[in-house]
Design a protein around this motif. Sequence first.
Motif, short mmCIF file in Angstrom:
data_model
loop_
_atom_site.label_atom_id
_atom_site.label_comp_id
_atom_site.label_asym_id
_atom_site.label_seq_id
_atom_site.Cartn_x
_atom_site.Cartn_y
_atom_site.Cartn_z
N ASN A 1 1.82 4.53 1.54
CA ASN A 1 1.24 5.59 2.93
C ASN A 1 1.72 6.92 2.76
OD1 ASN A 1 2.76 2.36 4.05
ND2 ASN A 1 0.80 3.30 5.20
N ASN A 2 1.23 7.87 3.64
CA ASN A 2 1.38 9.11 3.68
C ASN A 2 1.68 9.58 4.84
OD1 ASN A 2 0.87 11.99 3.69
ND2 ASN A 2 -0.92 12.01 2.27
N TYR B 1 0.78 -1.11 -0.10
CA TYR B 1 -0.09 0.06 -0.03
C TYR B 1 0.85 1.30 0.06
CZ TYR B 1 -3.72 -2.91 1.54
OH TYR B 1 -5.11 -3.67 1.53
N LEU C 1 -2.38 10.43 -5.94
CA LEU C 1 -2.40 9.55 -4.58
C LEU C 1 -3.50 9.57 -3.95
CD1 LEU C 1 0.81 11.47 -2.99
CD2 LEU C 1 0.81 9.23 -3.55
N TRP C 2 -4.44 10.39 -4.00
CA TRP C 2 -5.62 10.33 -3.52
C TRP C 2 -6.40 9.01 -4.11
CZ3 TRP C 2 -8.51 12.05 0.47
CH2 TRP C 2 -9.79 11.81 0.49
N LEU D 1 -5.23 6.44 -5.01
CA LEU D 1 -4.33 5.09 -4.49
C LEU D 1 -4.49 5.02 -3.09
CD1 LEU D 1 -1.01 6.04 -6.19
CD2 LEU D 1 -2.46 4.24 -6.87
N GLN D 2 -5.31 5.72 -2.44
CA GLN D 2 -5.49 5.53 -0.97
C GLN D 2 -6.10 4.15 -0.56
OE1 GLN D 2 -7.79 8.82 0.64
NE2 GLN D 2 -8.42 7.58 2.36
N ASP D 3 -5.71 3.22 0.18
CA ASP D 3 -6.10 2.15 0.46
C ASP D 3 -6.33 1.10 -0.65
OD1 ASP D 3 -6.16 2.76 2.96
OD2 ASP D 3 -8.46 3.36 2.96
N THR E 1 4.85 -0.85 6.81
CA THR E 1 4.39 -0.54 7.96
C THR E 1 3.82 -1.62 8.66
OG1 THR E 1 2.37 0.17 6.89
CG2 THR E 1 3.94 1.93 7.47
N LYS F 1 -3.05 0.89 7.99
CA LYS F 1 -2.41 1.84 7.02
C LYS F 1 -2.82 3.06 7.20
CE LYS F 1 -5.69 -1.08 4.93
NZ LYS F 1 -6.74 -1.49 3.99
N THR F 2 -1.80 4.08 6.87
CA THR F 2 -1.86 5.36 7.17
C THR F 2 -1.88 6.22 5.90
OG1 THR F 2 0.22 5.33 7.47
CG2 THR F 2 -1.00 5.22 9.61
N PHE F 3 -2.99 6.84 5.60
CA PHE F 3 -2.72 7.89 4.51
C PHE F 3 -2.84 9.33 5.02
CE2 PHE F 3 -3.53 9.02 0.29
CZ PHE F 3 -2.56 8.45 -0.58
N GLY F 4 -2.65 9.88 6.14
CA GLY F 4 -2.79 10.95 6.20
C GLY F 4 -4.21 11.66 6.04
#
Lengths: 608, 159
Positions: free
Chosen positions: A193-194, A191, A231-232, A234-236, B52, B56-59
């Motif tokens: 990560n940000n 995944y 990027l948005w 690609l979230q999750d 990680t 899951k961290t996406f901010g």
Amino acid sequence: MKGIFTLLALLVGWSAVAAQASDSGLAEHPRWKALLHINQGTTWRYQGRSYVDDPDFFLHENGATDAQAELEANIDQLRPPESDARCRFPARYRFLSEQLDWPDDGGLSHCEDYVEWRKAMPQARVALIFPASYLNSPSSMFGHTLLRIDRGNDEDGVWLSRAINFGATVGGEENSILYIYKGLVGGYPGYFNNVPYMNKIRDYAHLENRDMWEYQLNLNESEREWLVAHLWELQDIRFDYLFLDENCSFRLLELIALTRPESGLMDSFRIAEIPVNTVRALDESGFIESSVYRPSKAKELDALIQRLTEVEKDLALGLSQEERVSETDAFQVLAPKRRHLVARTAYAHLRLNNREGERKQEVAARSLALLRVVNKTPAVKEIEPERPVSPKKGHGTKMIAATGGTLGETGFGEFQARLSYHDWLDAPTGFLKGATIEAFNLRVRKAESDDLALERLDVVNIRSLAPRNKFRKPASWFVNFGLDRRFIGNKRHLTRQVQGGGGLSWSLGPVMPYGYAMARAENNSAHDPFVSTAAGAKTGILWYAGPFQAGLDAEGLYYQNDDVSFTTSATLNLPLGPDHAVRASIEREGGRERVETEFSLSWRYYFD
Amino acid sequence: MKKTLLALALVGTSFGAQANAPGGPGCGWGNMVFEGQAGMPVHIVATLVNGTSGNKTFGMTSGTNGCDTSGALAYHGKNMLAQQGIMEEVAQDMAVGDGEALTALSVSIGIAPEDRSRFKQTMHENFSSIFSEEDVTAEEVMSNIRSVMKSDEKLATYS
């Protein structure tokens, strides 16, 4: 009636648009392919289709394999004003509305979550971050890469930037052998990560003692917009994580290629994505503007130590163990700036030794006491470590070599091919000194009277020399497994072997002496038991002379069944420019019955 | 070699705990300066795959609640100090009078570029009162910073 008319007009309009889309070959557009993460022949797996299996990433049920169907489904669902799909796929919406000239109908303004996220998400600058090799972790041995997105246009506040990292997400109670296996064959979910960039500085530069290289990319505002909007999306979203090719670095390369699809970044086939090659690919395609070196805590301490006299070093060491040393005459007679340097060294040493593990009250108290001494003495400028040569300027990560020589009375010719990456006598520019990281290093030899035969295959060969000094006492180690040849009785036999050891090393100017205690297990056709085991020692010296590298070493192994094996060698490596080197070697090797001397001369060519 | 492999395997089996706990024990910005970085074995395993552990961290912007700041996109001084291991970087920079962590803190508090060197100088001069004892928490440090700023003619305008 009027309503039906409008509806009809809309329907006709839509089908016209859809037809136009398929006619114009929009599904073949490089940016559309980049948005869907379609493999255009860059890696082995999944060629011609999307790397993503996750159904959440597609609006059509066959979206992963059918870019045209996905395109049409996207046109259908993203076209209506205020559609929910726009909020999930803002970059695709931007692409389609630009390509198909959709009217301005409010765009993404109804997407509250996205709008809020975008307001908080920085996008002033983008940098590629390369934390250097981390020998203690198999997947980070070759380094790692991540992206940093900055809030402002200067170096101020870089700690407040965001880090975009692609990695496997590990959740269960599994052991690391399984990690490696699953990482190689697939099966790990990867995944994006940000996370706060300061946490990455802490992890790499502070905890793992890895230097970091920050390569500023020259993306313009529109290109950065593609990146952040995507990027948005690609979230999750779940990818597969594979160590060799579809790894952290490869996924970043894809992201950057999206910002400039015409750059040709993904055009060449990539067997194994070594992070430093990602940096080089970006450099060659003109993405890299400038670079910043961020030394690790260990390097900062080393730079401080270098500025101290022997007396001051002892004072710093004493001070780091007992803060009352600051009240002694020996400390007080020093000039204020020297006191500052000594106290900073003591503090850096204390913190480096206590970054890990539980908080200790006594250490915390001493840390603060040392900072007070630092605080009360005048600051000394320019104590940063010297900036080494950037890793992107190092020799190529693949190598082939041609060798000629004699073993005893017999002449031979040899061919060598190494998939990656560096041995400690190769030109050290841009690499870690005293480190060997080799994978799939093959040598085949043709001796005068024999057939072509396998001489040696290192599947993995890692050697790490960590120099010791008054302040730091790290251990050195090595691990090697593969096939090699040695004298057993009167004849050289091929053995399947695994060996390793622990030891000590030092750094005396350009010279690094070292010693290892070692153990070896092997399988060969001469010994009766299936596995023979041996114990022994290895010692040597490396000399990094500037124009050349030289090494001397000696090794002795005693087998459980009374067999012995000895090797001593002297090697000289002379780099000729960044891509070539000549290597000469004398080696004396043998066992109980026979000992022979080998002379050899190689030409080595580094590439890719 | 065997030992190395065994050690690797052992490291693997201890996996399962949480790798990062921003905010430290007890949450509410209760983390203390010079905290150790617990859970290193877990950390090593996570780096095996550059990954990680667990979540899951996406901010997301909503991640700024009490204990966990890892998801927060925007900073103010306190949630920066609450990041594990950051407070001691700030302490070191304050003691010296300059450094990236201190600069970042000034940015996160909203100090304009032209006032940053004054901010750093003031923090440097008041280091002993800001980091008054070794058990000082992120919250206390932040409140000490605020009170130092209030007593400075120029910096008072920011609080």
